[in-house]
Design an enzyme around this catalytic site. Structure first.
Site, PDB file in Angstrom:
ATOM      1  N   GLU A 117       0.867  -1.187   0.000  1.00  0.00           N
ATOM      2  CA  GLU A 117       0.000   0.000   0.000  1.00  0.00           C
ATOM      3  C   GLU A 117       0.895   1.225   0.000  1.00  0.00           C
ATOM      4  OE1 GLU A 117      -2.415  -0.477   3.488  1.00  0.00           O
ATOM      5  OE2 GLU A 117      -3.360  -2.317   2.709  1.00  0.00           O
ATOM      6  N   THR A 156       1.518  -6.642  -9.575  1.00  0.00           N
ATOM      7  CA  THR A 156       1.964  -7.175 -10.866  1.00  0.00           C
ATOM      8  C   THR A 156       0.832  -7.964 -11.511  1.00  0.00           C
ATOM      9  OG1 THR A 156       4.240  -7.313 -10.067  1.00  0.00           O
ATOM     10  CG2 THR A 156       3.678  -8.695 -11.958  1.00  0.00           C
ATOM     11  N   SER A 161       7.980  -2.162   2.823  1.00  0.00           N
ATOM     12  CA  SER A 161       8.772  -3.155   3.549  1.00  0.00           C
ATOM     13  C   SER A 161       8.044  -3.607   4.807  1.00  0.00           C
ATOM     14  CB  SER A 161      10.132  -2.572   3.920  1.00  0.00           C
ATOM     15  OG  SER A 161      10.891  -2.356   2.759  1.00  0.00           O
ATOM     16  N   GLU A 189       9.767  -7.874  -3.559  1.00  0.00           N
ATOM     17  CA  GLU A 189       9.835  -9.110  -2.785  1.00  0.00           C
ATOM     18  C   GLU A 189      10.862  -9.049  -1.668  1.00  0.00           C
ATOM     19  OE1 GLU A 189       8.104 -12.391  -5.798  1.00  0.00           O
ATOM     20  OE2 GLU A 189       8.981 -12.847  -3.861  1.00  0.00           O
TER      21      GLU A 189
END
Lengths: 397, 364
Positions: free
Chosen positions: A130, A161, A135, A374
């Site tokens: 968001e 994605t 992180s 990621e």
């Protein structure tokens, strides 16, 4: 056995995927970099190929099956080899392969059999991030409130994605903000659900072939059965930890992506060096090599190191070994290493590294994200540091 | 079979060397470095473990086991984690034994192996490095010329470990434009062993400059005789070995930095709690693994007899740069104490600069 000569099965997988990447992805690489957001119809050829399957559902703690055939490599190792080749072809297009979204991985991992029936064949994206939670994934604010037979979701998700191309989205939301991470669950939201809008797609530095978008959830009502996994709301952080654990499997894949893109740069650079008459004999003292050669050799050595860390993490997963540290190491090294390699290659290539007549400039743009999504490289270093120093989150922040 | 974890056998060998390191090497590394010597009985303790003679056939005094570069890489790392100078000294006999075994003629094996594989430690050595800016192991300044059934060697070599006590020196010299190896016996009138060198690192290991001045050796002392030897393979093994040594030393540097950072309290907390320090340690951790895996990749190729030119080269150049960085961080984490010779970090820092340069110091 500690022995690193690649087995024949690995070479077979690599050669097969190299052919796919070279014949299907490379030729359209520049096209979809320039036509950002255009649907890559050529990739429909991948529909129907099961990219993410699911083995028998494993109980917690049960070790994964070792490959039954000792001559065959395991699933994780096969995947990182495949991913490296595909990203050598085109990283953005690899992310756009139908039915291979991050949501698909989550569904494969935790869906009930009934959910697998409903969603298993759909293309599923994953929505975690968001505007105020990157992180710090545990701080997300999208809410899910139980209302009769439905969950009602409210919030906004960014950097998703496959936002445009997917059929459904696995959305992380909190059922109880006060409970922190224990309140975070994932929900499957299908496209077309009222109150679920794709707001816009991003214009990016690289991986422009990959559609990255923002979703707005406004009193979005989904069936109660769409909470992914068991419908029971456990008052523990197990659910959150469980999803974070899947990152142990996906981190080596992202590392493999970095290896693939960096290798594309190196292969091209080597080709140009040889055309310019530079002889790469891997023998001469680096002090006596040209600056170009020395930089090239160091980049290639770094690539080898990146790949070995990645293979190790994947091999450990196949071997049933806990690989949290090694997975983060592979992403930390490869994410940064790949970025620096693609930068260096574009530098060595001079004008050939700047022009869009060649793909080197694109690889430099593509690789940067691999040190970011990621789990950023900084988070990876935090995970590694806590692990080797045996420090808790509160001790090392 | 392909994999990343050691076999039971490899673990056993590693453990036996770890014991010597724990009991003898690590506690005495500082004193060895300061006194510039390694007590003979320490080397005997390592010699007893038999790593240098394991793969030599029984008829020549060895154990007749299967030759394994991977196992040698594990041993080198384990010893170097205790002390790099000790590791080079302890494994030095291999630099002569291994090439003779693999590339010598039957006559040469019979002549030279038994003497090197005796009950007690005795190291022959190799001379590859040359004291010039543009030294290159593949393009040597030292020369060999064939003349009347002999070879005449001329040139200057440096960093020759234990040259003053070595019964034989395997000298690398250019023959008809290609590097080859020649056995020069101690006492050869054309061989002058210089004063013991003073180098930045490996203080405990005695190294020498040697001069070959019209040094004549019989043709039968060219390694491999008329056929010569695969010099590239000799260099490949050397490069893989240097990377393995580097992995060990860097591992020790990392472990010490890690342990120190947890204990050292400043501003009310261990310095390990600070990201700037913790991130250096994290990087050290994975760089050790990178160096090791690259060494293993080269060793694995050598194990199956594949040409490892590229793998060994990349392993060495990577180790050269990374080891310097890791050991640099190793000093940095200890702050002022990292600079004091009472602590091992500064020694590792000094030692690590050689990784990028050394050739022919060790072999897998």
């Amino acid at each position: 056995m500690a022995f690193l000569e690649p087995p024949p099965d690995l070479i077979k997988v690599r050669e097969g995927m190299q052919n796919v990447a070279a014949s299907m992805l490379r030729p359209i690489s520049r096209k979809y970099d320039e036509e950002e957001h255009t649907y890559p119809k050529e990739l429909d050829a991948f529909r129907g190929i099961q990219v993410m399957g699911r083995a028998k559902k494993k109980k917690d703690g049960e070790k994964k099956d070792k490959p039954k055939d000792p001559d065959k490599i395991g699933q994780n190792l096969g995947t990182v080899v495949t991913v490296e080749e595909m990203c050598w072809g085109d990283c953005g297009l690899m992310l756009s392969i139908p039915n291979a979204g991050l949501g698909n991985a989550a569904i494969s991992a935790v869906a009930t059999d009934e959910q697998l029936e409903r969603f298993g064949k759909k293309w599923a994206a994953m929505a975690i991030t968001e505007a105020e939670s990157g992180s710090d994934a545990g701080s997300i604010s999208t809410t899910a409130d139980l209302d009769g037979d439905s969950w009602v979701l409210n919030g906004e998700k960014i950097f998703v994605t496959c936002a445009d191309r997917c059929d459904c989205v696995v959305v992380w939301a909190t059922v109880d903000k006060e409970a922190g991470k224990a309140g975070i669950k994932s929900f499957v939201v299908e496209k077309g659900t009222p109150g679920f809008t794709l707001d816009h797609l991003e214009h990016k530095l690289g991986i422009r072939a990959s559609d990255t978008g923002t979703f707005v959830l406004n009193n979005c009502r989904i069936p109660k059965e769409n909470i992914l996994g068991s419908p029971e709301v456990k008052q523990t952080t197990e659910g959150f930890k469980g999803v974070m654990k899947t990152f142990d499997n996906t981190r080596p894949m992202v590392a493999a992506m970095a290896v693939g893109v960096a290798r594309a740069s190196l292969d091209f650079t080597r080709e140009k060096l040889e055309q310019a008459g530079e002889k790469l004999d891997y023998s001469k003292s680096p002090n006596n090599c040209s600056a170009r050669q020395k930089d090239y050799y160091m980049a290639e050595a770094t690539l080898e190191a990146m790949r070995l860390l990645t293979w190790r993490a994947a091999w450990m997963a196949d071997n049933g070994d806990f690989n949290n540290l090694e997975a983060s190491m592979s992403k930390a090294k490869a994410g940064r290493g790949g970025t620096l390699i693609t930068q260096k290659c574009a530098e060595i290539l001079g004008p050939l590294g700047i022009t869009t007549k060649e793909l080197a400039e694109k690889w430099m743009r593509d690789s940067k994200i691999l040190d970011i999504f990621e789990g950023t490289g900084q988070i990876q270093h935090l995970i590694i540091a806590r692990n080797v120093l045996k420090l808790s989150r509160s001790q090392l922040q | 079979m392909f994999g990343f974890s050691l076999t039971k056998e490899q673990k056993m060998v590693k453990a036996s060397f770890a014991e010597v390191v724990r009991d003898i090497v690590a506690p005495n590394a500082h004193d060895m470095d300061e006194s510039r010597q390694i007590p003979a009985d320490y080397l005997e303790k390592a010699w007893e473990l038999g790593a240098c003679v394991a793969a030599v056939p029984g008829e020549f005094g060895g154990d007749g086991m299967e030759y394994s570069p991977m196992l040698n890489a594990v041993v080198l790392e384990e010893l170097a984690a205790g002390d790099m100078a000790f590791a080079v000294a302890a494994m030095l006999p291999s630099i002569f034994i291994n090439p003779v075994l693999e590339m010598g003629t039957d006559k040469q094996k019979k002549q030279y192996l038994p003497g090197s594989c005796g009950e007690k430690y005795q190291a022959s050595t190799a001379a590859v490095c040359e004291p010039r800016l543009d030294f290159d192991a593949m393009s040597l300044a030292a020369t060999a010329v064939k003349k009347n059934g002999s070879y005449i060697l001329n040139g200057q070599k440096c960093f020759v470990p234990k040259a003053a006590s070595a019964p034989n020196i395997l000298v690398a010299a250019q023959l008809d434009g290609k590097p080859q190896l020649f056995i020069v016996k101690a006492g050869n009138p054309g061989l002058v062993v210089g004063q013991r060198e003073k180098n930045i690192g490996l203080y405990a290991l005695d190294t020498y400059e040697i001069t070959l001045k019209d040094c004549q050796i019989p043709a039968e002392d060219r390694l491999g005789q008329e056929e010569g030897c695969n010099y590239s393979r000799f260099i490949q093994k050397g490069r893989a070995a240097v990377a393995a040594l580097a992995a060990g030393e860097c591992r020790a540097s990392f472990e010490q930095a890690r342990d120190y950072a947890k204990k050292r309290v400043q501003f009310g907390e261990p310095i390990a709690y600070r990201q700037s320090v913790a991130f250096m340690i994290a990087e050290m951790a994975y760089e050790v693994d990178c160096i090791r895996l690259l060494a293993w990749k080269a060793a694995s190729a050598l194990e199956v007899g594949r040409d490892a030119t590229r793998d060994a080269y990349l392993a060495k150049i990577y180790a050269g740069e990374s080891a310097m960085k890791v050991c640099d961080y190793g000093v940095q984490v200890l702050g002022g104490h990292g600079y004091i010779r009472d602590y091992p970090q500064e020694r590792r820092y000094r030692n690590s600069r050689g990784v990028a340069t050394w050739e022919g110091l060790a072999t897998v």
